[in-house]
Design a protein around this motif. Structure first.
Motif, PDB file in Angstrom:
ATOM      1  N   ALA A 262      30.216 -45.873 -73.548  1.00  0.00           N
ATOM      2  CA  ALA A 262      29.953 -44.732 -72.666  1.00  0.00           C
ATOM      3  C   ALA A 262      29.570 -43.497 -73.469  1.00  0.00           C
ATOM      4  N   THR A 263      30.245 -43.275 -74.597  1.00  0.00           N
ATOM      5  CA  THR A 263      29.938 -42.108 -75.428  1.00  0.00           C
ATOM      6  C   THR A 263      28.506 -42.162 -75.943  1.00  0.00           C
ATOM      7  N   MET A 264      28.081 -43.340 -76.383  1.00  0.00           N
ATOM      8  CA  MET A 264      26.725 -43.479 -76.899  1.00  0.00           C
ATOM      9  C   MET A 264      25.696 -43.584 -75.778  1.00  0.00           C
ATOM     10  N   ARG A 265      26.125 -44.057 -74.612  1.00  0.00           N
ATOM     11  CA  ARG A 265      25.183 -44.274 -73.508  1.00  0.00           C
ATOM     12  C   ARG A 265      24.777 -42.969 -72.841  1.00  0.00           C
ATOM     13  N   VAL A 266      25.690 -42.033 -72.740  1.00  0.00           N
ATOM     14  CA  VAL A 266      25.375 -40.741 -72.109  1.00  0.00           C
ATOM     15  C   VAL A 266      24.462 -39.944 -73.044  1.00  0.00           C
ATOM     16  N   ALA A 267      23.344 -39.511 -72.515  1.00  0.00           N
ATOM     17  CA  ALA A 267      22.354 -38.755 -73.292  1.00  0.00           C
ATOM     18  C   ALA A 267      22.057 -39.457 -74.615  1.00  0.00           C
ATOM     19  N   PRO A 268      21.526 -40.686 -74.593  1.00  0.00           N
ATOM     20  CA  PRO A 268      21.347 -41.461 -75.828  1.00  0.00           C
ATOM     21  C   PRO A 268      20.424 -40.795 -76.836  1.00  0.00           C
ATOM     22  N   ALA A 269      19.505 -39.976 -76.379  1.00  0.00           N
ATOM     23  CA  ALA A 269      18.604 -39.306 -77.321  1.00  0.00           C
ATOM     24  C   ALA A 269      19.373 -38.382 -78.264  1.00  0.00           C
ATOM     25  N   ALA A 270      20.506 -37.857 -77.794  1.00  0.00           N
ATOM     26  CA  ALA A 270      21.300 -36.941 -78.621  1.00  0.00           C
ATOM     27  C   ALA A 270      21.988 -37.659 -79.775  1.00  0.00           C
ATOM     28  N   ASN A 271      22.048 -38.974 -79.721  1.00  0.00           N
ATOM     29  CA  ASN A 271      22.693 -39.728 -80.803  1.00  0.00           C
ATOM     30  C   ASN A 271      21.992 -39.523 -82.138  1.00  0.00           C
ATOM     31  N   TYR A 272      20.736 -39.102 -82.107  1.00  0.00           N
ATOM     32  CA  TYR A 272      19.939 -38.991 -83.322  1.00  0.00           C
ATOM     33  C   TYR A 272      19.744 -37.532 -83.724  1.00  0.00           C
ATOM     34  N   THR A 273      20.559 -36.661 -83.136  1.00  0.00           N
ATOM     35  CA  THR A 273      20.531 -35.244 -83.479  1.00  0.00           C
ATOM     36  C   THR A 273      21.957 -34.781 -83.775  1.00  0.00           C
ATOM     37  N   HIS A 274      22.064 -33.490 -84.077  1.00  0.00           N
ATOM     38  CA  HIS A 274      23.393 -32.931 -84.331  1.00  0.00           C
ATOM     39  C   HIS A 274      24.258 -32.911 -83.083  1.00  0.00           C
ATOM     40  N   LEU A 275      23.656 -33.065 -81.915  1.00  0.00           N
ATOM     41  CA  LEU A 275      24.432 -33.079 -80.684  1.00  0.00           C
ATOM     42  C   LEU A 275      25.348 -34.305 -80.592  1.00  0.00           C
ATOM     43  N   ALA A 276      25.084 -35.309 -81.417  1.00  0.00           N
ATOM     44  CA  ALA A 276      25.955 -36.493 -81.416  1.00  0.00           C
ATOM     45  C   ALA A 276      27.398 -36.110 -81.721  1.00  0.00           C
ATOM     46  N   TRP A 277      27.569 -35.114 -82.584  1.00  0.00           N
ATOM     47  CA  TRP A 277      28.932 -34.684 -82.931  1.00  0.00           C
ATOM     48  C   TRP A 277      29.608 -33.994 -81.758  1.00  0.00           C
ATOM     49  N   ALA A 278      28.842 -33.272 -80.981  1.00  0.00           N
ATOM     50  CA  ALA A 278      29.400 -32.648 -79.777  1.00  0.00           C
ATOM     51  C   ALA A 278      29.828 -33.721 -78.777  1.00  0.00           C
ATOM     52  N   LYS A 279      29.041 -34.799 -78.686  1.00  0.00           N
ATOM     53  CA  LYS A 279      29.400 -35.885 -77.782  1.00  0.00           C
ATOM     54  C   LYS A 279      30.713 -36.548 -78.222  1.00  0.00           C
ATOM     55  N   LEU A 280      30.851 -36.762 -79.525  1.00  0.00           N
ATOM     56  CA  LEU A 280      32.093 -37.353 -80.023  1.00  0.00           C
ATOM     57  C   LEU A 280      33.286 -36.460 -79.719  1.00  0.00           C
ATOM     58  N   ALA A 281      33.129 -35.171 -79.955  1.00  0.00           N
ATOM     59  CA  ALA A 281      34.224 -34.235 -79.699  1.00  0.00           C
ATOM     60  C   ALA A 281      34.581 -34.203 -78.209  1.00  0.00           C
ATOM     61  N   ALA A 282      33.556 -34.182 -77.350  1.00  0.00           N
ATOM     62  CA  ALA A 282      33.806 -34.149 -75.912  1.00  0.00           C
ATOM     63  C   ALA A 282      34.517 -35.420 -75.455  1.00  0.00           C
ATOM     64  N   SER A 283      34.070 -36.568 -75.968  1.00  0.00           N
ATOM     65  CA  SER A 283      34.707 -37.833 -75.610  1.00  0.00           C
ATOM     66  C   SER A 283      36.165 -37.853 -76.049  1.00  0.00           C
ATOM     67  N   ALA A 284      36.445 -37.362 -77.263  1.00  0.00           N
ATOM     68  CA  ALA A 284      37.821 -37.338 -77.760  1.00  0.00           C
ATOM     69  C   ALA A 284      38.698 -36.439 -76.906  1.00  0.00           C
ATOM     70  N   VAL A 285      38.178 -35.276 -76.522  1.00  0.00           N
ATOM     71  CA  VAL A 285      38.958 -34.354 -75.688  1.00  0.00           C
ATOM     72  C   VAL A 285      39.261 -34.988 -74.335  1.00  0.00           C
ATOM     73  N   ILE A 286      38.260 -35.621 -73.735  1.00  0.00           N
ATOM     74  CA  ILE A 286      38.452 -36.246 -72.419  1.00  0.00           C
ATOM     75  C   ILE A 286      39.521 -37.333 -72.489  1.00  0.00           C
ATOM     76  N   MET A 287      39.449 -38.198 -73.498  1.00  0.00           N
ATOM     77  CA  MET A 287      40.415 -39.294 -73.593  1.00  0.00           C
ATOM     78  C   MET A 287      41.819 -38.778 -73.906  1.00  0.00           C
TER      79      MET A 287
END
Length: 789
Positions: free
Chosen positions: A507-532
């Motif tokens: 789910a973390t990688m699936r949401v906004a997959p284009a961001a996985n290849y930018t610095h936004l990937a780190w924001a996605k990881l942080a958001a996922s960690a906070v949610i869980m």
């Protein structure tokens, strides 16, 4: 490799067949024998020379506490009037009484009364819990009243009677008439017990037992006792009671003889030893009436295993059907479309057969079980042997990649071997061992985050096909065992835990997959960690919905398991992103050689600091509070050291790699095939007294069958995914597949194609939809769970 696997599995099956024939030859149709009621009274041994842990031959006993005693004595199944235990005899019987009484009231004073009657009542109640009657010759009024079943309002019929005499007959032979009168007394007891069993006779109690004459330690006896308490006479008296077939607890004699240091006066033994002796008595009296026969098993001594449930019978019928179809497969000119291929049928038969073997091993009295007990030198020797085996099979790999497949398989393998030794030796009670083993679980989850993040980043494949295949491969054995063994899916906690984290990574990688290849990937990881963290910390898991669907899930257990390692998966994902996004830049950075050079001593220091920290915690419970925050340190330090140079990256241990390939099966199947009683005991395939021989034989059978389970699970996964394997062993789905070539085949595409399973059954194209199969599968599991609950 296939030949090696077949050879090991075939040899394991042959050894198991011999062990089964041996067990059948010794098996008795009498429930008192095969349920280990008699051996509980007659034989056993101390598990080591330093502790007071008694091992009855072939079974595991329950350690009784106050609540268990209450359930036993107040059981509605009892036929006695009184809800108490009656002890009649000399000072050695009084010691047993006090051991029993302290389970009811810990403040009972064992030195308050000598040569007098003692009464202990239930806390806060007027009712009697235990009564001791001083009568060293068994000639008193109460003893005769009990033996004749002549109860009245003053003396109600007890639930249990324990009689004991002999020491005073020897000590005061002139007064008592010595052994001659003792024998007459025992003959009278034999006669009264026989009369009480006749139809219409007055019963004595639900349970009547005799205490053996306590063996003495001559060197510690007083001169007066030494002159009269003849060890040879005591041996003869105990042998006489056994020959007369009196219900005597002969195992108490073995307990005392093997622990001469537990007595200070040569006659009376320590409170700890008497507590162990009374615990045997409680297991003999209470287990059948008070122990829930459903899993998890609390004891296997004097325990009536329940008959196989309807699901097990249907499962056995389905396995036999697979066998019949396999036999018919070669004879049919045209194979019906609904029938799986021969290769699939073989693996279905293997899978079903091994699960039924597990049921026989752990849900029937055919095979004996032993207590798990931690012995430091044995645990150390196990790890040393594993280390030698791993070093002896050290060899070169084809790749020098960082965390390559061979290295991660090796990593999973040696960790699983440590976990197996940890469980077999019951080392969880040692905080200094428990804490590092918690790190091993964290290492598994680190690989989950790292591997799946690498896959999604490299393949950009977020479809249901691979996700479903991974979840099926992870859960097919755990789900099947939950129904066959009557356990909870949560008992095999690594399967649901790993599955949850796979879904979270997806789910973390699936949401906004284009961001996985930018610095936004780190924001996605942080958001996922906070949610869980919020979901777990605020108890927002959908347990209420699961309960309404009939799925019983331990919220407390799940939140502990999930929360203990809640950060390490994100650490794995972070390492993957650093490697994938910045790896090429780091390699050419001018300070990279310096960083590599200093990383090794820094990692060694990090491990030293971690072990100092975990060893200085007051308990494992205190450590658990720190584990989510400190576990990344040893994990990252190990990774650095394991990949410190090209030689280490390009070499690995073949033995550990082989174990790693079946690590999932090793972890889950150990509950019922290597261990027993839902991991609370050790399975016995040879002889319960030959501990090391049995351990080696059981381990060999376990590994061989797990190899077959791994292959079968892979084939079943492929079959359910509308593909079927050939006779080659099933390949684990890699955790990561970094881009090597544009046309590199996926793990599932390596399998030969076969018509879709559901399409065979219904011949409707709609059933090719994985989403629909998800819905149908979950619905079927809910129905099964409610029907076979």
């Amino acid at each position: 490799m296939l030949k090696e696997r077949v050879t090991v599995t075939t040899a394991a099956v042959a050894v198991l067949a011999v062990a089964t024939l041996y067990a059948l030859a010794r098996f008795s149709g009498s429930s008192r024998v095969h349920n280990h009621c008699q051996v509980l009274q007659r034989s056993g041994w101390w598990v080591d020379n330093s502790s007071l842990v008694w091992q009855p031959q072939g079974c595991t006993q329950l350690q009784y506490a106050y609540d268990d005693v209450v359930r036993c004595m107040k059981s509605p199944r009892t036929t006695s009037v009184g809800q108490y235990a009656l002890f009649i005899g000399d000072s050695t019987v009084r010691d047993k009484f006090f051991a029993w009484a302290r389970l009811v009231d810990v403040d009972v004073d064992g030195d308050a009364k000598v040569h007098s009657d003692i009464t202990v009542r239930w806390p806060g109640e007027a009712g009697i819990a235990a009564l001791f009657v001083w009568d060293p010759y068994l000639k008193g009024e109460v003893a005769q009243q009990v033996l004749h079943g002549a109860y009245n309002e003053t003396l109600e019929q007890p639930r249990l009677v324990l009689l004991g005499a002999g020491a005073w007959h020897l000590r005061y032979a002139n007064e008592s008439g010595g052994i001659v009168n003792w024998r007459r007394t025992m003959d009278g007891v034999v006669q009264r017990l026989a009369e009480s069993r006749r139809d219409g006779a007055a019963p004595i109690a639900d349970h009547v037992y005799l205490s053996p004459v306590a063996p003495v330690v001559p060197d510690k006896l007083s001169p007066e006792r030494l002159a009269t308490l003849d060890p040879a006479a005591i041996t003869w008296m105990n042998a006489y009671m056994q020959a007369a077939e009196l219900p005597v607890f002969s195992s108490w004699t073995d307990m005392a003889r093997a622990r001469p240091l537990e007595t200070t006066d040569g006659l009376h033994y320590s409170a700890g030893l008497e507590r162990a002796a009374v615990n045997l008595l409680l297991n003999r009296v209470c287990n059948r009436d008070t122990i829930d026969p459903h899993p998890p098993m609390r004891t296997t001594c004097c325990f009536e295993y329940p008959a196989p449930g309807s699901f097990v019978r249907w499962y056995a019928a389905a396995t036999l059907t697979a066998l019949a179809l396999l036999v018919a497969h070669s004879r049919w000119a045209t194979i019906p479309r609904i029938v799986p291929s021969a290769a699939t049928l073989r693996q279905l038969l293997v899978f079903g057969g091994i699960l039924l073997i597990m049921f026989v091993c752990d849900r029937t009295p055919l095979f004996e079980k032993l207590h798990k007990h931690y012995i430091a030198w044995v645990f150390t020797a196990m790890l040393a042997l594993a280390t030698v085996g791993g070093a002896a099979t050290w060899s070169a790999d084809k790749s020098e990649a960082f965390l390559g497949r061979a290295q991660t398989d090796e990593w999973k393998g040696w960790m699983q071997i440590v976990i197996l030794a940890y469980h077999a030796m019951n080392a969880s009670g040692v905080s200094g061992i428990y804490n590092p083993v918690r790190v091993l679980v964290a290492m598994y989850l680190f690989m989950t985050g790292y591997g799946h993040c690498c896959f999604f980043y490299a393949k950009r494949d977020y479809g249901l096909q691979r996700l479903t295949a991974v979840l099926l491969r992870t859960n097919v054995l755990a789900i099947a065992l939950a129904y066959v063994m009557g356990t909870s899916y949560m008992d095999y906690y690594f399967a649901p835990l790993s599955s949850a984290w796979v879904l979270i990574v997806w789910a973390t990688m699936r949401v906004a997959p284009a961001a996985n290849y930018t610095h936004l990937a780190w924001a996605k990881l942080a958001a996922s960690a906070v949610i869980m963290c919020l979901i777990n910390g605020l108890h927002l898991w959908p347990f209420t919905l699961l309960e309404r669907l009939g799925v019983m899930w331990s919220a407390r257990e799940w939140e502990f398991r999930f929360g203990t390692d809640i950060y390490i998966v994100y650490v794995g994902m972070a390492v993957a992103l650093v490697r994938l996004q910045y790896g090429s830049q780091l390699l050419v950075h001018p300070r990279w050689p310096q960083l590599v050079r200093w990383s090794v001593p820094a990692s060694i220091l990090g491990l030293v600091l971690y072990f100092y920290f975990e060893l200085t915690r007051a308990s494992k419970f205190e450590y658990n509070k720190w584990h989510p925050y400190v576990s990344p340190l040893p994990v990252l330090c190990f990774i650095v050291l394991r990949n410190a140079n090209a030689y280490l990256r390009s070499h690995s241990s073949a033995m550990f790699r082989a174990a790693g390939l079946i690590s999932l099966e090793l972890f889950i199947a150990q509950f019922h095939l290597f261990l027993a009683a839902d991991t609370k005991a050790i399975l016995v395939l040879v002889d319960s007294r030959l501990w090391f021989v049995n351990f080696g034989v059981t381990a060999f059978v376990f590994v061989g069958l797990c190899q077959a389970l791994g292959s079968a699970s892979g084939t079943i996964t492929a079959w359910l995914m509308a593909k079927v394997s050939v006779d080659a062993p099933a390949v684990d789905i890699p955790m990561s597949e970094l881009p090597v070539a544009a046309d590199r085949p996926r793990a599932l595409d390596r399998l030969a194609s076969d018509p879709p399973l559901l399409a065979r059954m219904a011949s409707l194209p709609i059933f090719d939809s994985l989403a629909l199969r998800w819905v149908i599968g979950l619905f079927a599991l809910v129905l099964l769970n409610n029907y076979y609950d």
